[in-house]
Design a protein around this motif. Structure first.
Motif, mmCIF file in Angstrom:
data_model
loop_
_atom_site.group_PDB
_atom_site.id
_atom_site.type_symbol
_atom_site.label_atom_id
_atom_site.label_comp_id
_atom_site.label_asym_id
_atom_site.label_seq_id
_atom_site.Cartn_x
_atom_site.Cartn_y
_atom_site.Cartn_z
ATOM 1 N N GLY A 1 73.463 8.945 99.090
ATOM 2 C CA GLY A 1 74.492 9.671 99.820
ATOM 3 C C GLY A 1 74.473 9.354 101.301
ATOM 4 O O GLY A 1 73.684 8.546 101.787
ATOM 5 N N LEU A 2 75.372 10.060 102.016
ATOM 6 C CA LEU A 2 75.678 9.701 103.399
ATOM 7 C C LEU A 2 74.490 9.812 104.350
ATOM 8 O O LEU A 2 74.229 8.898 105.139
ATOM 9 C CB LEU A 2 76.822 10.598 103.889
ATOM 10 C CG LEU A 2 77.457 10.209 105.209
ATOM 11 C CD1 LEU A 2 77.992 8.795 105.149
ATOM 12 C CD2 LEU A 2 78.573 11.172 105.554
ATOM 13 N N ARG B 1 77.290 16.681 98.738
ATOM 14 C CA ARG B 1 77.828 15.355 99.059
ATOM 15 C C ARG B 1 79.341 15.397 99.180
ATOM 16 O O ARG B 1 80.026 15.973 98.328
ATOM 17 C CB ARG B 1 77.425 14.343 97.985
ATOM 18 C CG ARG B 1 75.977 13.895 98.126
ATOM 19 C CD ARG B 1 75.624 12.841 97.107
ATOM 20 N NE ARG B 1 76.269 11.555 97.403
ATOM 21 C CZ ARG B 1 75.871 10.406 96.865
ATOM 22 N NH1 ARG B 1 74.858 10.373 96.019
ATOM 23 N NH2 ARG B 1 76.487 9.283 97.164
ATOM 24 N N GLU C 1 82.670 9.614 102.046
ATOM 25 C CA GLU C 1 81.345 9.102 102.419
ATOM 26 C C GLU C 1 81.456 7.675 102.914
ATOM 27 O O GLU C 1 80.894 7.297 103.932
ATOM 28 C CB GLU C 1 80.422 9.118 101.192
ATOM 29 C CG GLU C 1 79.752 10.436 100.928
ATOM 30 C CD GLU C 1 78.639 10.293 99.896
ATOM 31 O OE1 GLU C 1 78.754 9.407 99.020
ATOM 32 O OE2 GLU C 1 77.662 11.053 99.978
ATOM 33 N N TYR D 1 80.656 6.346 106.558
ATOM 34 C CA TYR D 1 79.562 5.383 106.707
ATOM 35 C C TYR D 1 80.010 4.165 107.520
ATOM 36 O O TYR D 1 79.356 3.771 108.485
ATOM 37 C CB TYR D 1 79.080 4.936 105.328
ATOM 38 C CG TYR D 1 78.040 3.834 105.390
ATOM 39 C CD1 TYR D 1 76.690 4.145 105.504
ATOM 40 C CD2 TYR D 1 78.410 2.493 105.358
ATOM 41 C CE1 TYR D 1 75.743 3.150 105.591
ATOM 42 C CE2 TYR D 1 77.462 1.490 105.443
ATOM 43 C CZ TYR D 1 76.135 1.825 105.554
ATOM 44 O OH TYR D 1 75.206 0.831 105.648
#
Lengths: 476, 222
Positions: free
Chosen positions: A349-350, A374, A380, A384
């Motif tokens: 996850g992030l 999440r 995400e 990112y």
């Protein structure tokens, strides 16, 4: 002590009320000033229209002059109208728009109610021709609403805003004149009563002096009442005025919908475009990279197969080459996949993906994350790659090695701050990178705000509305 | 030497089993998911008469059922239960984040390699044996990234290019002898470089290869 405190406490709201009233009066005056500016622009527009109108009248009307004179007069008026229009139409319309914008902002700041804007964006091209700009302005329903607002404001709106100030000023003037007359009244009555016979109406001077001495306190009283009344009603009138402004200046539901549709269309086109460009890039990378290398591996293996009976040494060398080629193909695929969807993002996850990114950035990055779940995968991914770009900007332009990243979810928004203590002065319009982030984030109705004064620090804040999924429970 | 393999792709699992067997290692279990891996690591597999934990595990990071970092988490969990249990983690990608997690306990018996490294079976089996013996085997790419993120470090910038090469090879987990062979210099020369590196980085010198490697990795992973 306690009595004094009670008195103080009793006086405090009064003092606050007076202060509020005076502030509201000042704000009302500012609005009235804006109305005056609008009046000027409206008059300019009216003058322009009347020139054109007169040209028509001159052409059609019968003023007992020859046809030729008609034509000349009409042409002169028309030419004047066109020249003035060419010079003044767009600036004065834009001026009205800016005044409306300022009013919206002031209403937001002073009355605490934000008023939305819904102007159409200028057609593409940095400097479109005059007629396009004029059409863009005139055809925008928001311009028409602005004009209505200006007319209302100029006709009576300003009066609501300025009324407290007028009352207060009038009150002071009355009080002043009342006080002045009172101090002068005794001498005047003395003069009058000194020669009653001369006038022949002995009663009148007495009556005059009577009115004087009784009228002055009344005037003072009336004046002071007016001042107090002005201060007292100022907040109410200001509220009325801002309410009127909000009603007339806020976009209609239809305009808001139109704007929303416009935004969605725009971001959808951009998303599709960038998606297609990304797929083309991946195809090209695969074609020129891994695919080509695998072809080479196949050919080398084929050659090794041919040679293995007759020249085993040469075959061995070819096999080594094939292995090296396949390792290169793998390395290229790895780099490619990292650009599509980073493995840590998929795994963890992030928050951890950004930690991994921070470790690889070559900067000293402190990551603080508070995400109880999440965000959806596309969010995400967008966040990112946005952080990726922002960190790259820090190491390229900021001239520092220290950065901070803060990740959290509040009020239905994923919020990401990327802060550095570098030299600042980042310009979002300069590079394509920041614009790319904005585009990417806009597809989720998110925003990117950049605050980068010269000398730093730079603070980039991203907000993307999204819900968090419940955290995955680990079995280990 | 008893080995457990965890890899979900049949071809790779099969290939690894054959390769390790060909080099005289005894593959006691080859599993394809995280749960079975944890069982095989901590309880011994049902098919293994000897029982007990294996001497070393070769684990793919990404395993079913989640297809995330299941293998890594299972390996870390097993090491929490059995401290120092030797684990060699394989992955299509190497991440500093994961390397730091594996090294966080400061114990040896850890390996983290790209899957590509199985191409060279001799080197790979060497890495497996090194991890089983309590050493470390870090992928050159991990070390390169660790070094890159330490590029601002003043002490490291004082190292000579040769010392940097030695540092990188040492961080991968290689012994002085292996480094000497790789750089085609004598072991004495490597020992000299090593001493100089430890002096410059202000690390406690040690004759023990494993402890030395861990000290270097701890320094790089600060």
């Amino acid at each position: 002590m306690s009595e004094a405190a009670t008195a103080m406490a009793g006086r405090r709201p009064v003092r606050a009320g007076v202060r509020g009233g005076i502030t509201a009066t000042g704000q009302g005056l500012a609005f009235a000033g804006l109305a005056a500016a609008q009046l000027g622009l409206l008059l300019l527009l009216l003058f322009l229209l009347s020139l054109l109108g007169l040209a028509v009248v001159a052409l059609l009307g019968n003023h007992g002059i020859s046809v030729r004179q008609h034509a000349v007069l009409a042409l002169v008026l028309l030419a004047a109208g066109l020249v003035v229009g060419r010079l003044a139409a767009v600036p004065s319309l834009l001026g009205l728009r800016n005044l409306a914008r300022l009013t919206r902002r002031l209403v937001g700041d002073w009355a605490g109610v934000s008023v939305a804007e819904s102007y159409r964006s200028l057609p593409s091209g940095s400097q479109p021709p005059f007629h396009e700009r004029l059409y863009w302005l005139i055809s925008d329903p928001a311009t028409q609403r602005d004009l209505v607002w200006s007319a209302v404001d100029v006709v009576f709106g300003w009066l609501i805003a300025a009324l407290p100030a007028i009352a207060i000023v009038t009150g002071f003037l009355l009080t002043g004149s009342g006080l002045g007359r009172r101090s002068g009244s005794s001498s005047s009555s003395a003069v009058v009563s000194a020669k009653p016979g001369a006038v022949g109406l002995p009663n009148v001077p007495t009556a005059v002096s009577h009115t004087h001495s009784a009228g002055a306190p009344l005037e003072v009283l009336f004046g002071l009442t007016l001042v107090c009344l002005g201060v007292a009603v100022a907040p109410w009138l200001l509220r009325g005025y801002t309410g009127l402004a909000r009603t007339l200046l806020a976009p209609t539901g239809q305009a808001e919908l139109a704007q929303r549709v416009h935004h969605l269309t725009q971001t959808r086109i951009e998303t599709i475009d960038s998606g297609a460009a990304e797929i083309r890039r991946i195809e090209r990378d695969l074609h020129d990279g891994a695919q080509a290398r695998l072809v080479a591996v196949g050919m080398t293996l084929g050659a090794a197969e041919d040679l293995i009976g007759t020249r085993p040494d040469a075959a061995r060398a070819l096999l080594t080459e094939a292995r090296a080629s396949s390792a290169l193909a793998l390395a290229e695929l790895r780099a490619l996949v990292r650009g599509i969807h980073p493995p840590v993002l998929a795994d963890r996850g992030l928050a951890d993906a950004i930690r991994a990114l921070a470790l690889d950035s070559g900067l000293r990055v402190e990551v603080a994350a508070d995400l109880p779940g999440r965000p959806p995968p596309p969010v995400e991914s967008a966040a990112y790659f946005a952080v990726c770009e922002l960190l790259a900007n820090v190491s390229k332009h900021a001239g520092t090695r220290q950065a901070w990243i803060d990740l959290r979810h509040e009020r239905g928004m994923l919020r990401v701050d990327v802060v550095d203590d570098g030299s600042g002065g980042a310009d979002p319009t300069g590079g394509t990178g920041l614009r790319g982030i904005e585009r990417r984030v806009a597809a989720f109705d998110g925003i990117l705000a950049l605050n980068s004064p010269a000398g730093g620090p730079t603070v980039a804040t991203m907000e993307i509305p999204c819900a968090l999924s419940s955290p995955k429970t680990s079995s280990y | 030497m008893r080995v457990v393999i965890a890899e979900d792709l049949f071809l790779l699992r099969d290939g690894l089993t054959r390769m390790l067997a060909a080099h005289g290692l005894d593959v006691t279990a080859a599993v394809d998911n995280g749960e079975d891996l944890l069982k095989a690591l901590t309880g011994g597999s049902p098919g293994d008469p000897a029982g007990g934990p294996p001497d070393v595990a070769v684990v793919d990071v990404r395993l079913p059922p989640t297809f995330t970092d299941e293998g890594l988490r299972a390996a870390l969990a097993a090491r929490r239960e059995i401290p120092g249990l030797p684990v060699l983690v394989l992955s299509q990608y190497v991440e500093q984040l994961y390397a730091r997690e594996l090294l966080a306990e400061g114990r040896g018996g850890i390996g983290y390699l790209l899957k590509d490294r199985v191409f060279d079976s001799r080197q790979f089996v060497d890495a497996v044996r090194r991890v089983a013996a309590g050493g470390t085997a870090m992928d050159p790419e991990v070390i390169a990234r660790l070094l890159a993120s330490n590029s601002g470090d003043d002490a490291i910038s004082t190292l000579s290019p040769r010392e940097r090469e030695v540092l990188a090879l040492m961080a991968e987990g290689r012994s002085n002898a292996a480094i000497a062979q790789r750089l085609t210099v004598t072991e004495r020369a490597v020992a000299k470089h090593t001493a100089s590196i430890f002096l410059k980085l202000r690390l406690q010198p040690s004759d023990d290869d494993n402890r030395r490697v861990l000290a270097v990795l701890a320094y790089l992973g600060r």
